[in-house]
Design an enzyme around this catalytic site. Sequence first.
Site, PDB file in Angstrom:
ATOM      1  N   SER A  94     -42.747 -33.449  -1.725  1.00  0.00           N
ATOM      2  CA  SER A  94     -42.989 -32.815  -0.756  1.00  0.00           C
ATOM      3  C   SER A  94     -42.747 -31.331  -0.988  1.00  0.00           C
ATOM      4  CB  SER A  94     -42.260 -33.358   0.477  1.00  0.00           C
ATOM      5  OG  SER A  94     -42.280 -32.424   1.668  1.00  0.00           O
ATOM      6  N   SER A  95     -43.371 -30.384  -0.082  1.00  0.00           N
ATOM      7  CA  SER A  95     -42.979 -28.976  -0.340  1.00  0.00           C
ATOM      8  C   SER A  95     -41.356 -28.719   0.091  1.00  0.00           C
ATOM      9  CB  SER A  95     -43.824 -28.153   0.296  1.00  0.00           C
ATOM     10  OG  SER A  95     -44.140 -28.289   1.503  1.00  0.00           O
ATOM     11  N   CYS A  96     -40.969 -29.658   1.118  1.00  0.00           N
ATOM     12  CA  CYS A  96     -39.703 -29.197   1.599  1.00  0.00           C
ATOM     13  C   CYS A  96     -38.441 -29.283   0.540  1.00  0.00           C
ATOM     14  CB  CYS A  96     -39.293 -30.228   2.904  1.00  0.00           C
ATOM     15  SG  CYS A  96     -39.180 -31.948   2.324  1.00  0.00           S
ATOM     16  N   TYR A 123     -34.701 -35.872   4.077  1.00  0.00           N
ATOM     17  CA  TYR A 123     -35.754 -36.205   3.395  1.00  0.00           C
ATOM     18  C   TYR A 123     -36.145 -35.349   2.031  1.00  0.00           C
ATOM     19  CZ  TYR A 123     -40.759 -36.851   2.967  1.00  0.00           C
ATOM     20  OH  TYR A 123     -42.000 -36.970   2.401  1.00  0.00           O
ATOM     21  N   LYS A 127     -36.473 -36.880  -1.891  1.00  0.00           N
ATOM     22  CA  LYS A 127     -37.510 -36.382  -2.579  1.00  0.00           C
ATOM     23  C   LYS A 127     -37.062 -35.686  -3.861  1.00  0.00           C
ATOM     24  CE  LYS A 127     -40.751 -38.375  -0.423  1.00  0.00           C
ATOM     25  NZ  LYS A 127     -41.691 -39.488  -0.887  1.00  0.00           N
ATOM     26  N   THR A 151     -48.134 -30.077  -0.425  1.00  0.00           N
ATOM     27  CA  THR A 151     -47.874 -29.337   0.793  1.00  0.00           C
ATOM     28  C   THR A 151     -48.018 -30.441   1.981  1.00  0.00           C
ATOM     29  OG1 THR A 151     -48.285 -27.136   1.894  1.00  0.00           O
ATOM     30  CG2 THR A 151     -50.326 -28.392   0.833  1.00  0.00           C
ATOM     31  N   HIS A 166     -46.475 -34.842  12.527  1.00  0.00           N
ATOM     32  CA  HIS A 166     -46.618 -33.361  12.073  1.00  0.00           C
ATOM     33  C   HIS A 166     -47.205 -32.762  12.940  1.00  0.00           C
ATOM     34  CE1 HIS A 166     -44.968 -35.240   8.314  1.00  0.00           C
ATOM     35  NE2 HIS A 166     -44.549 -34.035   8.045  1.00  0.00           N
TER      36      HIS A 166
END
Length: 299
Positions: A94-96, A123, A127, A151, A166
Amino acid sequence: MVGSALVRKLQAEGYSNIIIRTSSELDLRNQAAVADFFAQERPDYVFLAAAKVGGILANNTYRAEFLYDNLLIESNIIHSAYQTEVKKLLFLGSSCIYPKMAPQPLKEEYLLSGYLEPTNEPYAIAKITGIKLCEAYRDQYGCDFISAMPTNLYGPNDNYDLNGSHVLPALIRKFHEAKVNDQPFVEVWGTGSPRREFLHADDLADACFFLMEHYNDELFVNVGTGEDVTIRELAELVKETVGFEGELRWNTEKPDGTPRKLMDVSRLHAMGWKHTTELKEGVERTYQDFLANEVLYVE
Ligand code: GDP
């Protein structure tokens, strides 16, 4: 959402021997059950799309589950894939994973260069661990395990539960219900100023297939469009697509989350892959899909 997009892509490419399990058929948090599954089915290629996912509220509320469940899912699958000699595995992150204040657009090498966004830190840590598992099994055992960082995604079979979803599916549902019920306004969270990048799930599945065929290196790959919009712009787009004529009300009691997380997709572009669905068309298609499946999506 991602799993069903991958199945559509694989079927479109002519694959028929696709092994899938729903979460009720196989609990990926159960180490013995996952080991048995791999020993029996002996898959050659694994797309690790399974995860406990959610929007800003769910991530921030169920912090223990987002860390624990995701660590178990990734560890069990990656270790079983090693033990059963899977030819290739693609892990989806994930982009986070990137630091909250990293320079934009986010290049792959910015991983672990600063502090994470607090609302989704558990999270993100899970990841990041998945990426590191793939790297470690590659380094120590020579496994061809690769990682892709998508993303923010949207598309068919998204989660439309307003407490778990989301922003994009949430706005489709809120504007649609406000239109149908003739409500004067829709509540949107935060200030509207954060920027987000959105990729259609079918484009992600296409990129995953591409990477499975063409990419064999340790460094993970960003997957996105390379373009972002403010939440205010997104809200205006969804409002227009749905045809709602009332007003937007910003609830600043709700968190904004990270100010921006735009992917640098130059490595993926240099390999020859680019997305095909632009946001306006994607939102239109997703609203049509929502209308066709509203009874399934909204309980
Ligand atoms: P994030 O990308 O991890 O922050 O996850 P989200 O997609 O849940 O939220 C993105 C941004 O949209 C945040 O700034 C939210 O505050 C904002 N937002 C506005 N309205 C909503 C809504 O109804 N639901 C969600 N999930 N986010 C919203």
